[in-house]
Design an enzyme around this catalytic site. Structure first.
Site, PDB file in Angstrom:
ATOM      1  N   LYS A  32     -22.047  21.243  52.700  1.00  0.00           N
ATOM      2  CA  LYS A  32     -21.910  19.844  53.122  1.00  0.00           C
ATOM      3  C   LYS A  32     -23.004  19.018  52.476  1.00  0.00           C
ATOM      4  CE  LYS A  32     -23.113  18.027  57.299  1.00  0.00           C
ATOM      5  NZ  LYS A  32     -23.790  16.723  57.140  1.00  0.00           N
ATOM      6  N   ASP A  59     -20.028  14.349  53.371  1.00  0.00           N
ATOM      7  CA  ASP A  59     -20.163  13.769  54.719  1.00  0.00           C
ATOM      8  C   ASP A  59     -20.834  12.401  54.640  1.00  0.00           C
ATOM      9  OD1 ASP A  59     -20.499  13.413  57.464  1.00  0.00           O
ATOM     10  OD2 ASP A  59     -22.189  14.795  57.608  1.00  0.00           O
ATOM     11  N   LYS A  61     -19.374   9.564  56.179  1.00  0.00           N
ATOM     12  CA  LYS A  61     -19.036   8.839  57.421  1.00  0.00           C
ATOM     13  C   LYS A  61     -18.784   7.353  57.181  1.00  0.00           C
ATOM     14  CE  LYS A  61     -21.737  11.876  60.515  1.00  0.00           C
ATOM     15  NZ  LYS A  61     -22.641  12.639  59.669  1.00  0.00           N
ATOM     16  N   ASP A  64     -16.234   0.652  57.729  1.00  0.00           N
ATOM     17  CA  ASP A  64     -16.329  -0.723  57.235  1.00  0.00           C
ATOM     18  C   ASP A  64     -14.953  -1.357  57.388  1.00  0.00           C
ATOM     19  OD1 ASP A  64     -17.144  -3.083  55.776  1.00  0.00           O
ATOM     20  OD2 ASP A  64     -18.616  -1.858  54.719  1.00  0.00           O
ATOM     21  N   THR A 120     -22.604  14.344  67.819  1.00  0.00           N
ATOM     22  CA  THR A 120     -23.037  15.363  68.790  1.00  0.00           C
ATOM     23  C   THR A 120     -24.428  15.068  69.354  1.00  0.00           C
ATOM     24  OG1 THR A 120     -23.620  16.663  66.851  1.00  0.00           O
ATOM     25  CG2 THR A 120     -21.660  17.332  68.034  1.00  0.00           C
ATOM     26  N   ARG A 212     -29.980  23.264  59.997  1.00  0.00           N
ATOM     27  CA  ARG A 212     -31.311  23.850  60.126  1.00  0.00           C
ATOM     28  C   ARG A 212     -31.363  25.332  60.505  1.00  0.00           C
ATOM     29  NH1 ARG A 212     -32.954  18.729  63.557  1.00  0.00           N
ATOM     30  NH2 ARG A 212     -30.717  18.943  63.901  1.00  0.00           N
TER      31      ARG A 212
HETATM   32  O1  C5P Z   1     -29.328  20.975  61.329  1.00  0.00           O
HETATM   33  P1  C5P Z   1     -28.070  20.860  62.124  1.00  0.00           P
HETATM   34  O2  C5P Z   1     -27.335  22.191  62.300  1.00  0.00           O
HETATM   35  O3  C5P Z   1     -28.257  20.116  63.428  1.00  0.00           O
HETATM   36  O4  C5P Z   1     -27.121  19.957  61.195  1.00  0.00           O
HETATM   37  C1  C5P Z   1     -25.881  19.448  61.643  1.00  0.00           C
HETATM   38  C2  C5P Z   1     -25.290  18.604  60.562  1.00  0.00           C
HETATM   39  O5  C5P Z   1     -24.059  18.051  61.022  1.00  0.00           O
HETATM   40  C3  C5P Z   1     -26.150  17.419  60.111  1.00  0.00           C
HETATM   41  O6  C5P Z   1     -25.950  17.268  58.718  1.00  0.00           O
HETATM   42  C4  C5P Z   1     -25.556  16.220  60.861  1.00  0.00           C
HETATM   43  O7  C5P Z   1     -25.683  15.030  60.129  1.00  0.00           O
HETATM   44  C5  C5P Z   1     -24.085  16.633  60.963  1.00  0.00           C
HETATM   45  N1  C5P Z   1     -23.335  16.040  62.069  1.00  0.00           N
HETATM   46  C6  C5P Z   1     -23.684  16.184  63.387  1.00  0.00           C
HETATM   47  N2  C5P Z   1     -22.913  15.638  64.381  1.00  0.00           N
HETATM   48  C7  C5P Z   1     -21.794  14.974  64.060  1.00  0.00           C
HETATM   49  C8  C5P Z   1     -21.432  14.803  62.732  1.00  0.00           C
HETATM   50  C9  C5P Z   1     -22.218  15.368  61.745  1.00  0.00           C
HETATM   51  O8  C5P Z   1     -24.671  16.827  63.679  1.00  0.00           O
HETATM   52  N3  C5P Z   1     -21.005  14.527  65.026  1.00  0.00           N
END
Ligand code: C5P
Length: 234
Positions: A32, A59, A61, A64, A120, A212
């Site tokens: 991603k 990603d 998002k 607009d 989330t 992460r």
């Molecule tokens: O590091 P982590 O596992 O929290 O990363 C989650 C990824 O998913 C990040 O790139 C974040 O921008 C993305 N994301 C999210 N919640 C959403 C949409 C995308 O955490 N609803």
């Protein structure tokens, strides 16, 4: 449908990204690319990662007015990524415009389009107090998912906790792409509505997006393999 683990490559630069991706041997992870990396490196990073044989979820998002989103998607369609997204809060006409933009002149579309429902990191309290959305969070997520389906999208980004109900309402084929995944007992960091990879599978998630827990792991390949094992049951 092929389920998969998508690694969120939330890095600052191409250099850092390739240093990370060079760690992987064997299975090429689905990657991603988010705003940070795309804004830093532009379309070149997408082309280079694709050239190395990775599938890509871009990603960005988009949110607009419909015309702007349609034109932006027409540009992105040329990158032929596997998946990209918009905010469902942009409304059904905006999502329809996004599909139109992604569709090539010959009528084909190579890129799956999914919609973000509620991030989330958003709790019901924040949604009500900051956004003045009074409805319960699950109802808002379901309404956004139904709108995305109505607009012809392929699925939604949602919490793994919501994957089952999205499938119940929108059908088994409607994709659930779920961030908010942590290994058992690990720090949730800024994520609020989380599950383990195994729980995401049991709840019917189609793709988990993991950042992460893999990118900051001491051994990213081992963390990725653990995710694959727990999520795919392989
Ligand atoms: O590091 P982590 O596992 O929290 O990363 C989650 C990824 O998913 C990040 O790139 C974040 O921008 C993305 N994301 C999210 N919640 C959403 C949409 C995308 O955490 N609803």
């Amino acid at each position: 449908m092929a389920k998969d683990v998508i690694i969120a490559c939330d890095f600052e630069s191409a250099e850092e990204t390739f240093k990370f991706l060079d760690n992987f041997t064997g299975r090429k992870p689905y990657v991603k690319i988010g705003m940070e990396l795309y804004y830093a490196e532009g379309p070149a990073i997408v082309k280079e990662i694709k050239k190395r044989g990775h599938k890509i979820f871009l990603d960005l998002k988009l949110h607009d007015i419909p015309t702007t989103v349609k034109k932006a998607m027409a540009v992105l369609s040329k990158l032929d990524v596997d998946m990209t997204n918009v905010h469902a809060a942009g409304t059904v006409p905006m999502m329809e415009a996004a599909i139109e933009g992604l569709t090539k002149p010959d009528g084909t579309r190579n890129t799956m389009l999914i919609a973000v429902t509620q991030l989330t990191s958003t709790t019901e309290e924040v949604m009500q107090e900051d956004l003045l959305i009074e409805k319960p969070l699950p109802e808002v997520v379901m309404h956004y998912a139904a709108n995305a389906k109505k607009a012809g999208l392929d699925g939604v980004v949602c919490s793994p906790l919501e994957a089952g109900v999205v499938h119940d309402k929108c059908g088994a084929e409607f994709l659930t792409v779920t961030p908010g995944v942590r290994f058992a007992g690990a720090d949730a960091q800024d994520q609020k509505r989380i599950t383990t990879p195994e729980d995401a599978r049991l709840r019917g998630s189609d793709y988990i997006v993991v950042g992460r827990p893999i990118t900051k792991a001491e051994d990213p390949q081992a963390a990725y393999e653990r995710c694959i094992k727990e999520f795919l049951g392989e």
